[in-house]
Design a protein around this motif. Structure first.
Motif, PDB file in Angstrom:
ATOM      1  N   LEU A 311       0.818  -1.200   0.000  1.00  0.00           N
ATOM      2  CA  LEU A 311       0.000   0.000   0.000  1.00  0.00           C
ATOM      3  C   LEU A 311       0.860   1.262   0.000  1.00  0.00           C
ATOM      4  O   LEU A 311       0.640   2.175  -0.777  1.00  0.00           O
ATOM      5  N   ARG A 312       1.834   1.288   0.905  1.00  0.00           N
ATOM      6  CA  ARG A 312       2.758   2.422   0.940  1.00  0.00           C
ATOM      7  C   ARG A 312       3.937   2.050   1.823  1.00  0.00           C
ATOM      8  O   ARG A 312       3.779   1.928   3.029  1.00  0.00           O
ATOM      9  N   PRO A 313       5.131   1.861   1.237  1.00  0.00           N
ATOM     10  CA  PRO A 313       6.280   1.444   2.038  1.00  0.00           C
ATOM     11  C   PRO A 313       6.701   2.537   3.010  1.00  0.00           C
ATOM     12  O   PRO A 313       6.742   3.723   2.654  1.00  0.00           O
ATOM     13  N   SER A 314       6.995   2.148   4.226  1.00  0.00           N
ATOM     14  CA  SER A 314       7.377   3.121   5.240  1.00  0.00           C
ATOM     15  C   SER A 314       8.688   3.811   4.897  1.00  0.00           C
ATOM     16  O   SER A 314       8.894   4.983   5.245  1.00  0.00           O
ATOM     17  N   LEU A 315       9.590   3.103   4.199  1.00  0.00           N
ATOM     18  CA  LEU A 315      10.870   3.709   3.844  1.00  0.00           C
ATOM     19  C   LEU A 315      10.690   4.919   2.940  1.00  0.00           C
ATOM     20  O   LEU A 315      11.502   5.849   2.962  1.00  0.00           O
ATOM     21  N   LEU A 316       9.657   4.928   2.111  1.00  0.00           N
ATOM     22  CA  LEU A 316       9.433   6.051   1.198  1.00  0.00           C
ATOM     23  C   LEU A 316       9.179   7.328   1.984  1.00  0.00           C
ATOM     24  O   LEU A 316       9.575   8.406   1.561  1.00  0.00           O
ATOM     25  N   ASP A 317       8.514   7.231   3.115  1.00  0.00           N
ATOM     26  CA  ASP A 317       8.215   8.406   3.934  1.00  0.00           C
ATOM     27  C   ASP A 317       9.352   8.748   4.873  1.00  0.00           C
ATOM     28  O   ASP A 317       9.565   9.917   5.202  1.00  0.00           O
ATOM     29  N   VAL A 351      14.073  15.701  -5.122  1.00  0.00           N
ATOM     30  CA  VAL A 351      12.847  15.144  -5.689  1.00  0.00           C
ATOM     31  C   VAL A 351      11.665  15.512  -4.811  1.00  0.00           C
ATOM     32  O   VAL A 351      11.686  15.302  -3.590  1.00  0.00           O
ATOM     33  N   ASP A 352      10.640  16.069  -5.427  1.00  0.00           N
ATOM     34  CA  ASP A 352       9.416  16.386  -4.714  1.00  0.00           C
ATOM     35  C   ASP A 352       8.744  15.112  -4.199  1.00  0.00           C
ATOM     36  O   ASP A 352       8.883  14.040  -4.776  1.00  0.00           O
ATOM     37  N   LYS A 353       8.008  15.250  -3.098  1.00  0.00           N
ATOM     38  CA  LYS A 353       7.385  14.083  -2.474  1.00  0.00           C
ATOM     39  C   LYS A 353       6.407  13.400  -3.426  1.00  0.00           C
ATOM     40  O   LYS A 353       6.396  12.164  -3.547  1.00  0.00           O
ATOM     41  N   ASP A 354       5.580  14.179  -4.124  1.00  0.00           N
ATOM     42  CA  ASP A 354       4.616  13.587  -5.060  1.00  0.00           C
ATOM     43  C   ASP A 354       5.325  12.892  -6.217  1.00  0.00           C
ATOM     44  O   ASP A 354       4.899  11.819  -6.672  1.00  0.00           O
ATOM     45  N   PHE A 360       8.194   5.765  -7.676  1.00  0.00           N
ATOM     46  CA  PHE A 360       8.181   4.469  -6.989  1.00  0.00           C
ATOM     47  C   PHE A 360       7.077   3.570  -7.549  1.00  0.00           C
ATOM     48  O   PHE A 360       7.291   2.380  -7.805  1.00  0.00           O
ATOM     49  N   ARG A 361       5.887   4.140  -7.754  1.00  0.00           N
ATOM     50  CA  ARG A 361       4.778   3.337  -8.272  1.00  0.00           C
ATOM     51  C   ARG A 361       5.031   2.868  -9.710  1.00  0.00           C
ATOM     52  O   ARG A 361       4.646   1.758 -10.086  1.00  0.00           O
ATOM     53  N   ARG A 436      14.886  -7.448 -25.648  1.00  0.00           N
ATOM     54  CA  ARG A 436      15.089  -6.143 -25.019  1.00  0.00           C
ATOM     55  C   ARG A 436      13.785  -5.352 -25.003  1.00  0.00           C
ATOM     56  O   ARG A 436      13.140  -5.197 -26.043  1.00  0.00           O
ATOM     57  N   THR A 437      13.424  -4.900 -23.822  1.00  0.00           N
ATOM     58  CA  THR A 437      12.280  -3.997 -23.661  1.00  0.00           C
ATOM     59  C   THR A 437      12.717  -2.855 -22.749  1.00  0.00           C
ATOM     60  O   THR A 437      13.302  -3.086 -21.682  1.00  0.00           O
ATOM     61  N   GLU A 438      12.460  -1.621 -23.180  1.00  0.00           N
ATOM     62  CA  GLU A 438      12.873  -0.459 -22.392  1.00  0.00           C
ATOM     63  C   GLU A 438      11.682   0.480 -22.199  1.00  0.00           C
ATOM     64  O   GLU A 438      10.969   0.810 -23.148  1.00  0.00           O
ATOM     65  N   LEU A 439      11.492   0.880 -20.954  1.00  0.00           N
ATOM     66  CA  LEU A 439      10.473   1.878 -20.607  1.00  0.00           C
ATOM     67  C   LEU A 439      11.200   3.121 -20.134  1.00  0.00           C
ATOM     68  O   LEU A 439      12.095   3.039 -19.282  1.00  0.00           O
ATOM     69  N   GLN A 440      10.848   4.280 -20.700  1.00  0.00           N
ATOM     70  CA  GLN A 440      11.516   5.531 -20.329  1.00  0.00           C
ATOM     71  C   GLN A 440      10.471   6.571 -19.950  1.00  0.00           C
ATOM     72  O   GLN A 440       9.478   6.774 -20.651  1.00  0.00           O
ATOM     73  N   VAL A 441      10.700   7.210 -18.836  1.00  0.00           N
ATOM     74  CA  VAL A 441       9.788   8.233 -18.315  1.00  0.00           C
ATOM     75  C   VAL A 441      10.613   9.477 -17.998  1.00  0.00           C
ATOM     76  O   VAL A 441      11.697   9.389 -17.371  1.00  0.00           O
ATOM     77  N   GLU A 442      10.119  10.643 -18.426  1.00  0.00           N
ATOM     78  CA  GLU A 442      10.745  11.916 -18.063  1.00  0.00           C
ATOM     79  C   GLU A 442       9.702  12.780 -17.379  1.00  0.00           C
ATOM     80  O   GLU A 442       8.602  12.988 -17.913  1.00  0.00           O
ATOM     81  N   ILE A 443      10.043  13.290 -16.211  1.00  0.00           N
ATOM     82  CA  ILE A 443       9.130  14.157 -15.460  1.00  0.00           C
ATOM     83  C   ILE A 443       9.830  15.501 -15.279  1.00  0.00           C
ATOM     84  O   ILE A 443      10.944  15.566 -14.732  1.00  0.00           O
ATOM     85  N   PRO A 444       9.224  16.578 -15.757  1.00  0.00           N
ATOM     86  CA  PRO A 444       9.871  17.901 -15.650  1.00  0.00           C
ATOM     87  C   PRO A 444      10.094  18.306 -14.193  1.00  0.00           C
ATOM     88  O   PRO A 444       9.283  17.991 -13.318  1.00  0.00           O
ATOM     89  N   ARG A 445      11.192  18.997 -13.960  1.00  0.00           N
ATOM     90  CA  ARG A 445      11.457  19.511 -12.617  1.00  0.00           C
ATOM     91  C   ARG A 445      10.696  20.809 -12.416  1.00  0.00           C
ATOM     92  O   ARG A 445      10.529  21.605 -13.351  1.00  0.00           O
ATOM     93  N   ALA A 446      10.287  21.035 -11.225  1.00  0.00           N
ATOM     94  CA  ALA A 446       9.536  22.268 -10.931  1.00  0.00           C
ATOM     95  C   ALA A 446      10.448  23.467 -11.115  1.00  0.00           C
ATOM     96  O   ALA A 446      11.613  23.426 -10.757  1.00  0.00           O
TER      97      ALA A 446
END
Length: 446
Positions: A311-317, A351-354, A360-361, A436-446
């Motif tokens: 549900l939510r790992p304690s280490l993340l918090d 890294v912002d909390k959200d 992680f998800r 080979r399978t690659e997943l790439q995600v880019e999230i802009p920085r605030a």
């Protein structure tokens, strides 16, 4: 004295004596039953509280395990562990405390005035040197100690049961405790229930005896010599009825006590209690029942931990994104035997909390897809940061698939990843071929 009065007297006197004897016997047995019942309730509650304390302390140890097991002995790591334990609590009066091996208080979230003080000589109201007793209990391996301490919610000095362990490398004694004033309330209630049941029984016996005496006396006044045999039969039947009523009332009281206790105990507590009784009597099944109860408790704890972590790992918090991903990767490797490499090129502070939760998800969902569909033997997870964006790549050497079929797929895993990325106005891309399978995600920085 006329014969009819002699008959009445000879009938009534034994009845009165027997009723008095029964009442005395009931009171004597009730005292014994009351003590046994109180001890049983107390031992059951204390056993349950001991098991509960062990569970809480295991959770606390698992909370600081990444720091302790990392081999770090610096002050920053220790202070971080103390901060984590200070924030952890349970219930209204549940907290964790830490002392060093010399009795100095290192952390006490409810009594901050004690922190930093040498309390090795402090005694409770009964004269027990509390910290010395706790250290001795922790060093011996037993861990449990009973003493009196101020209850935070009421401010009153109350009996407390604590469980402590030693963290040898840091020289810490970590512990927690439960205030057991409710044990006295439960035993008092048990005594009251027994006393109430016995009083009801005695009153019922006395009432029936009184009715019987009145019936015998009234019948005796009207008896004549020819009716004496009938009177004897009635008296005999009446005596037998009293005996039956006594046994029925005892059975009723027994059922009420048994059912009441059974409703308060859960199956795991009952199994430990049964194991304790069998070990005391020397029967061989006691150890089996104890192991079975321990196994069931371990399975329950393990399942709760697994669900909680999913549900939510304690280490993340508590520790941040990188330790949480590292733990996720280790668990994934242990569960699937897929060699997984984690490359981290960012600082959690950047890294912002959200965004941390989103990353992680996404990794969690990607690893799930690798486990279920890829037939891979190795995977690589990398996180990097640039002035513009945070980049995540997840790669495996599995069988691959056709990315063009994603829009027609009924699965929700990749759809969830895409929605999470869109929420942060990021980009999501996936490429796949055999091997080979690659997943790439880019999230802009605030």
């Amino acid at each position: 004295m006329q014969l009819k009065y002699k008959i009445v007297t000879l009938s009534v006197l034994p009845l009165i004596v027997s009723v008095l004897f029964i009442c005395v016997l009931v009171f004597a047995q009730s005292r014994k039953l009351e003590e046994q019942q109180a001890k049983l309730v107390e031992s059951s509650i204390m056993a349950a509280k001991q098991a509960e304390l062990k569970n809480y302390l295991e959770l606390a140890l698992s909370l600081i395990a990444p720091l302790y097991q990392s081999g770090r002995d610096d002050e920053q790591a220790r202070q971080q562990a103390l901060n984590m334990l200070a924030r952890a609590s349970f219930g209204l009066d549940g907290y964790f405390f830490v002392y060093d091996s010399h009795g100095k208080s290192l952390m006490h979230p409810r009594q901050a005035d004690l922190v930093g003080k040498e309390l090795i000589g402090m005694k409770d109201k009964n004269g027990l040197p509390v910290i010395q007793a706790l250290l001795k209990s922790a060093e011996s391996g037993d861990g449990f100690q009973l003493y009196t301490w101020e209850k935070p919610s009421t401010g009153q000095v109350t009996e407390k049961l604590s469980y402590v362990v030693m963290l040898e490398r840091w020289g810490w004694m970590l512990g927690t405790g439960i205030y057991i004033d409710d044990v006295e309330v439960a035993t008092h209630k048990s005594r009251q229930e027994v006393a109430s049941g016995v009083l009801t029984t005695v009153l019922a016996i006395a009432s029936f005896a009184l009715i019987a005496v009145l019936v015998v006396f009234s019948g005796g006044l009207m008896l004549n010599f020819t009716e004496q045999r009938l009177a004897d039969r009635k008296l005999s039947a009446l005596n037998q009825r009293i005996v039956h009523l006594q046994e029925e009332e005892r059975s009723r009281v027994s059922r009420e006590l048994h059912d009441g206790i059974s409703q308060q105990l859960v199956s795991i507590k009952f199994q430990f209690e049964l194991a304790s009784l069998e070990l005391e009597s020397g029967r061989g099944r006691g150890l089996d029942n104890l192991r079975a109860g321990t196994a069931r408790l371990g399975e329950a704890i393990g399942e709760i931990r697994r669900i909680s972590h999913d549900l939510r790992p304690s280490l993340l918090d508590t520790l941040g994104l990188s330790p949480a991903i590292d733990q996720l990767v280790r668990e994934f490797e242990q569960r699937t035997t897929i060699r997984t490499q984690y490359e981290c090129g960012l600082d959690d502070a950047e890294v912002d909390k959200d965004v941390s939760v989103t990353l992680f998800r996404i990794i969690q969902e990607a690893l799930t897809n690798i486990e279920r569909h890829s037939e891979a033997s190795a995977a690589i997870i990398s996180l990097s940061i640039s002035p513009r964006a945070i980049t995540l790549r997840v790669e495996d050497n599995g069988v691959g698939f056709d990315p063009g079929l994603l829009d027609r797929s009924h699965g929700i895993g990749l759809r969830n990843i895409r929605e999470r990325v869109d929420h942060h106005r990021g980009t999501f891309a996936i490429s796949s071929s055999n091997g080979r399978t690659e997943l790439q995600v880019e999230i802009p920085r605030a």
